[in-house]
Design a protein around this motif. Structure first.
Motif, PDB file in Angstrom:
ATOM      1  N   CYS A  10      74.464  30.779 103.482  1.00  0.00           N
ATOM      2  CA  CYS A  10      72.949  31.486 103.525  1.00  0.00           C
ATOM      3  C   CYS A  10      73.042  32.953 103.693  1.00  0.00           C
ATOM      4  O   CYS A  10      72.374  33.664 102.904  1.00  0.00           O
ATOM      5  CB  CYS A  10      72.052  30.767 104.648  1.00  0.00           C
ATOM      6  SG  CYS A  10      71.610  29.073 104.458  1.00  0.00           S
ATOM      7  N   HIS A  38      65.737  32.791 108.014  1.00  0.00           N
ATOM      8  CA  HIS A  38      66.188  32.576 109.545  1.00  0.00           C
ATOM      9  C   HIS A  38      65.086  31.752 110.156  1.00  0.00           C
ATOM     10  O   HIS A  38      65.339  30.815 111.168  1.00  0.00           O
ATOM     11  CB  HIS A  38      66.388  34.149 110.187  1.00  0.00           C
ATOM     12  CG  HIS A  38      66.782  33.847 111.435  1.00  0.00           C
ATOM     13  ND1 HIS A  38      67.063  34.958 112.526  1.00  0.00           N
ATOM     14  CD2 HIS A  38      67.212  32.982 112.313  1.00  0.00           C
ATOM     15  CE1 HIS A  38      67.616  34.648 113.604  1.00  0.00           C
ATOM     16  NE2 HIS A  38      67.721  33.391 113.423  1.00  0.00           N
ATOM     17  N   GLU A  69      75.547  28.070 107.124  1.00  0.00           N
ATOM     18  CA  GLU A  69      75.008  29.233 107.465  1.00  0.00           C
ATOM     19  C   GLU A  69      75.473  30.549 106.706  1.00  0.00           C
ATOM     20  O   GLU A  69      74.936  31.438 106.462  1.00  0.00           O
ATOM     21  CB  GLU A  69      74.800  29.432 108.818  1.00  0.00           C
ATOM     22  CG  GLU A  69      74.127  30.572 109.372  1.00  0.00           C
ATOM     23  CD  GLU A  69      73.616  30.754 110.864  1.00  0.00           C
ATOM     24  OE1 GLU A  69      72.922  31.673 111.240  1.00  0.00           O
ATOM     25  OE2 GLU A  69      74.013  29.575 111.853  1.00  0.00           O
ATOM     26  N   SER A 118      79.197  30.927 113.288  1.00  0.00           N
ATOM     27  CA  SER A 118      78.238  30.218 112.631  1.00  0.00           C
ATOM     28  C   SER A 118      78.728  29.025 111.879  1.00  0.00           C
ATOM     29  O   SER A 118      80.000  28.934 111.587  1.00  0.00           O
ATOM     30  CB  SER A 118      77.316  31.086 111.564  1.00  0.00           C
ATOM     31  OG  SER A 118      78.176  31.464 110.657  1.00  0.00           O
ATOM     32  N   LEU A 146      65.610  28.190 109.210  1.00  0.00           N
ATOM     33  CA  LEU A 146      66.908  27.815 109.883  1.00  0.00           C
ATOM     34  C   LEU A 146      66.464  27.095 111.472  1.00  0.00           C
ATOM     35  O   LEU A 146      67.033  26.457 112.114  1.00  0.00           O
ATOM     36  CB  LEU A 146      68.001  28.561 110.001  1.00  0.00           C
ATOM     37  CG  LEU A 146      68.652  28.874 108.649  1.00  0.00           C
ATOM     38  CD1 LEU A 146      69.624  29.826 108.885  1.00  0.00           C
ATOM     39  CD2 LEU A 146      69.038  27.561 108.019  1.00  0.00           C
ATOM     40  N   HIS A 201      72.219  25.950 112.012  1.00  0.00           N
ATOM     41  CA  HIS A 201      72.017  26.941 112.765  1.00  0.00           C
ATOM     42  C   HIS A 201      72.363  27.085 114.179  1.00  0.00           C
ATOM     43  O   HIS A 201      72.537  27.829 115.096  1.00  0.00           O
ATOM     44  CB  HIS A 201      70.554  27.641 112.633  1.00  0.00           C
ATOM     45  CG  HIS A 201      70.340  29.149 113.079  1.00  0.00           C
ATOM     46  ND1 HIS A 201      71.230  29.878 112.940  1.00  0.00           N
ATOM     47  CD2 HIS A 201      69.263  29.644 114.014  1.00  0.00           C
ATOM     48  CE1 HIS A 201      70.762  31.217 113.445  1.00  0.00           C
ATOM     49  NE2 HIS A 201      69.831  31.010 114.206  1.00  0.00           N
TER      50      HIS A 201
END
Length: 250
Positions: A164, A127, A161, A157, A130, A140
């Motif tokens: 991820c 995070h 993302e 999102s 991002l 993001h």
């Protein structure tokens, strides 16, 4: 407990293990399970958005979610349901058991604790990454179109993302499966835990009974709402303690 375990194992055998098409059955189960977990958790938060008494608990009281925003979020939420379609390929790839013999409750609880810690560790650093210029812009930024939290923002999102998030989600189960073995039922329960946590931290409400008031290291809605309003800081998922562990200020 053994009675319920035996009963659930019997249901699992009849629906999954004895099926000639386990791939279809597991995919359908995941789709239904997603709705069973998500809808009862989301609807109360949406309802209280329209009840004035609850505004006292709203973190950003000056901001509201318009009907147009709700429609945008609802449309996107249908896209996120495609995530359920990967359950069987992942089950095969990571060698999860689909047999009608479930792990003991204690083993399931320990596995869930392991998944939470692993996911939170990965989430914090991914995070944070991002929010680096190019990654933020292309991956993001969409999630931050909303500067205040709303339960439906939890699934809002880009595809990149979402991948991820899927990596963070499956990493703990993959490790457990490789070293010890794992059952799909553990994955389904982990899925429920992660959905509930994500919805709650995007609720935009800080109630007197919110968990972080009793467990200081818990993140919660108040913690994550600051992240949406400030665009930086508070990168953790479940917990706040990575800032202490790696000595980085919030």
């Amino acid at each position: 407990m053994s009675f319920y375990k035996t009963y659930l194992e019997s249901l699992w055998f009849n629906y999954i293990e004895s099926s000639d098409n386990i791939a279809l059955r597991l995919t359908l189960l995941m789709c239904v399970w997603h709705e069973i977990v998500t809808i009862p958790r989301i609807l109360p938060y949406i309802a209280i958005d329209f009840i004035p008494w609850f505004k006292q608990f709203k973190i950003q009281q000056a901001k509201t979610t318009s009907k147009a925003d709700y429609w945008t979020l609802i449309k996107h939420s249908f896209v996120s349901r495609l995530f359920s379609g990967i359950i069987y390929p992942v089950t095969v790839a990571l060698n999860f058991s689909t047999k009608s013999v479930f792990p003991e409750v204690s083993e399931i609880i320990l596995s869930l604790i392991f998944f939470v810690v692993v996911q939170d560790f990965l989430y914090y650093f991914m995070h944070r990454a991002l929010h680096w210029g190019p990654l933020y812009k292309h991956i993001h930024k969409k999630h931050h179109e909303f500067t205040h939290s709303n339960v439906l923002v939890s699934e809002y999102s880009t595809t990149a993302e979402a991948l991820c998030v899927a990596f963070e989600f499956f990493f703990g189960p993959a490790v457990l499966s490789y070293f010890r073995g794992m059952h799909v039922i553990q994955l389904l329960l982990w899925f429920a835990v992660r959905i509930i946590q994500s919805i709650d931290c995007h609720s935009g409400y800080d109630f007197p009974w919110s968990l972080h008031h009793y467990i200081p290291v818990w993140a919660g809605a108040e913690f994550h709402d600051y992240h949406h309003s400030a665009f930086v800081g508070n990168y953790g998922s479940f917990f706040r303690f990575w800032y202490i562990v790696i000595n980085i200020d919030m």
